[in-house]
Design a protein around this motif. Structure first.
Motif: not given
Length: 537
Positions: A369-387
């Motif tokens: 079933k298509p849906g929104r792809l999400v990545i579990r946090l915390p994960n060191p690869q993922i950005m600190l945030g949007y500047w």
């Protein structure tokens, strides 16, 4: 990795409290294997340069010292806009050693694009080529301005600046969550977003080099990504050099035969290219090229069609392993050598990474079933945030069943075997030959043309590029569409923004579909475009 499932079960993140790629990786190899080739540079004219890890360590120390002498400090932002030349890697590593935050930029950016990045990032330094100095007209406040190929006016010659700098430098110790690198990436609305990563991200990106690329010091890797892409960082600098591998760096025109000649000449073992390139390469006759050293090909940035995966295997005898990542996350869902490939699938989550698909109600979606792809946090690869955008950063997080997840903005589905399949963007970003293009960037430029009353920009499917920019344009009263006007509008866009963003397709319309509140319904236009290209009425 002999077993994907075993690797997932055994993997644990071991991120150090402080990390500096320049000191902990480059200087490490310079001590351990000083004469080992780090970089083989070549171009389409037959020129070549070879640099060892000791060379990269020494020259990056000089960059750090040169920037420091001109007032650039730890935490300052430095724009690095260079083509595929060794100075790019050296400048990037030099910034990292200093603790300055490099902002890699593609050369095709215009003066307007650079002005926005300078103002938004509050950069204090820039390193570019003499040919691009004119694009930094708004950079009067820059403390350091280094130009490869000769200085001019307020710009100093890069080589001269390095000649006066010391070979010795003590790299800054950056805390795991301390800003280390920033990329600008297009969104569906407004200006490009600054994606800020910490030193933990640069450390963590080696994991995909372990399990996906399976690199060792004996490997020779060639990634064709543009220097402003985050993919270039992970597959030209951070991934291969974390593994002590040799990198091939080619600067020149795209020619399928030159690609094959380069693979053969330098005995490339791992090749990374965009789907657009691979679609052309599979049409070539490889009989005259010795590709016996090649053991793996990978691709990312845009989906690889299943038929291309099969064609590449038939042509070279080598697997083509597609992968998924974003500027915000880097490589997170991949195909791996020991894992059976399902053509068309992005693969499975990287060890240490959990991915899932959720529905519109915020619940985990059922199989297929298509849906929104999400990545579990915390994960060191993922950005600190949007500047400078805390609200946008907060909006990229969602809580599902008591856990926080990162919203990728992409749609996907998971099959019964746990393989993920990409289903498209959940916003309006256009992915053309690996370039992410925000529709508003193009619309804003088109609206400056004297004949344009209204416009909407969407993705249009393309056999080679995956997607291209399509503009629906409402002209001002008294104006009529024509082939000459199409060309004029395209030239207008090329002059005011990156040439890769110009609309390759233009359709003149009487009006645009809108919501009750007056917002243009881009999705309706996009759906119409994809249906039309498939021959559906």
């Amino acid at each position: 990795m002999e077993s994907y499932e075993a690797a997932r079960q055994e993997f644990r993140w071991d991120v150090p409290e402080s990390f500096n790629f320049g000191g902990d990786v480059i200087d490490h190899w310079a001590r351990e294997r000083p004469d080992h080739l780090a970089l083989i540079w070549c171009d389409d004219q037959g020129n070549e340069r070879r640099l060892t890890y000791a060379d990269i360590a020494r020259l990056s120390n000089r960059v750090a010292n040169a920037l420091s002498a001109r007032g650039v400090k730890r935490g300052d932002r430095v724009i690095v806009m260079l083509p595929r030349i060794p100075e790019w890697q050296i400048a990037m590593v030099g910034c990292l050693k200093l603790g300055a935050v490099p902002i890699p930029c593609i050369e095709m950016l215009t003066e307007r694009d650079i002005a926005y990045r300078l103002a938004n990032s509050e950069a204090t330094g820039a390193i570019t080529t003499r040919a691009n100095i004119g694009k930094f007209a708004s950079g009067e406040a820059l403390l350091a301005r280094l130009s490869v190929g000769g200085g001019e006016a307020a710009w100093e010659d890069y080589d001269a600046a390095l000649a006066d700098a010391s070979d010795s430098f003590t790299p800054a110790r950056l805390a795991a969550d301390e800003p280390a690198i920033m990329y600008y990436t297009s969104g569906s609305t407004g200006h490009p977003k600054g994606v800020l990563h910490g030193s933990r991200g640069i450390f963590a990106w080696r994991v995909s080099a372990w399990y996906w690329l399976t690199l060792t010091p004996d490997d020779v890797m060639w990634c064709t990504a543009d220097t402003g892409w985050s993919k270039a960082g992970t597959s030209i600098i951070f991934g291969p050099w974390s593994c002590g591998s040799t990198v091939v760096f080619y600067n020149g025109r795209y020619d399928p035969k030159l690609r094959l000649e380069t693979l053969a000449r330098y005995r490339v073992t791992v090749f990374c290219a965009a789907a657009t390139e691979l679609r052309r390469l599979v049409q070539e006759d490889v009989a005259g090229y010795d590709l016996s050293a090649l053991r793996m090909t990978v691709s990312a940035g845009e989906s690889v069609n299943p038929e291309i995966v099969r064609a590449w295997k038939r042509l070279t005898g080598v697997d083509l392993l597609d992968g998924y990542g974003q500027t915000e996350t880097l490589m997170t869902v991949l195909n791996y050598p020991p894992l059976a490939v399902k053509p068309g699938s992005m693969g499975k989550p990287l060890p240490g990474t959990d991915a899932a698909v959720i529905d519109e109600e915020g619940r985990f979606a059922p199989v297929d079933k298509p849906g929104r792809l999400v990545i579990r946090l915390p994960n060191p690869q993922i950005m600190l945030g949007y500047w400078k955008e805390p609200e946008r950063t907060a909006q990229s997080r969602i809580t599902v069943e008591g856990h926080e997840w990162f919203l990728t903005g992409d749609l996907a589905r998971i099959d019964e075997d746990g393989y993920l399949f990409y289903e498209g963007r959940s916003d309006d970003v256009i992915n053309s030959a690996g370039y992410r293009i925000g529709p508003m960037e193009v619309e804003n430029v088109l609206m400056e043309h004297e004949y344009v009353a209204e416009c909407a920009v969407v993705a249009s499917p393309h056999e080679e590029r995956g997607e291209v920019v399509k503009a629906y344009i409402v002209l001002k009263r008294g104006q009529a569409g024509s082939d000459d006007l199409v060309k004029a509008l395209q030239d207008h866009c090329k002059a005011l923004t990156g040439p890769y963003k110009y609309p390759r397709r233009i359709e003149f319309v009487a009006d645009l579909p809108k919501t009750a509140s007056g917002k243009i319904r881009r999705r309706e236009l996009r759906d119409r475009e994809f249906a039309a290209q498939k021959g559906v009425s």
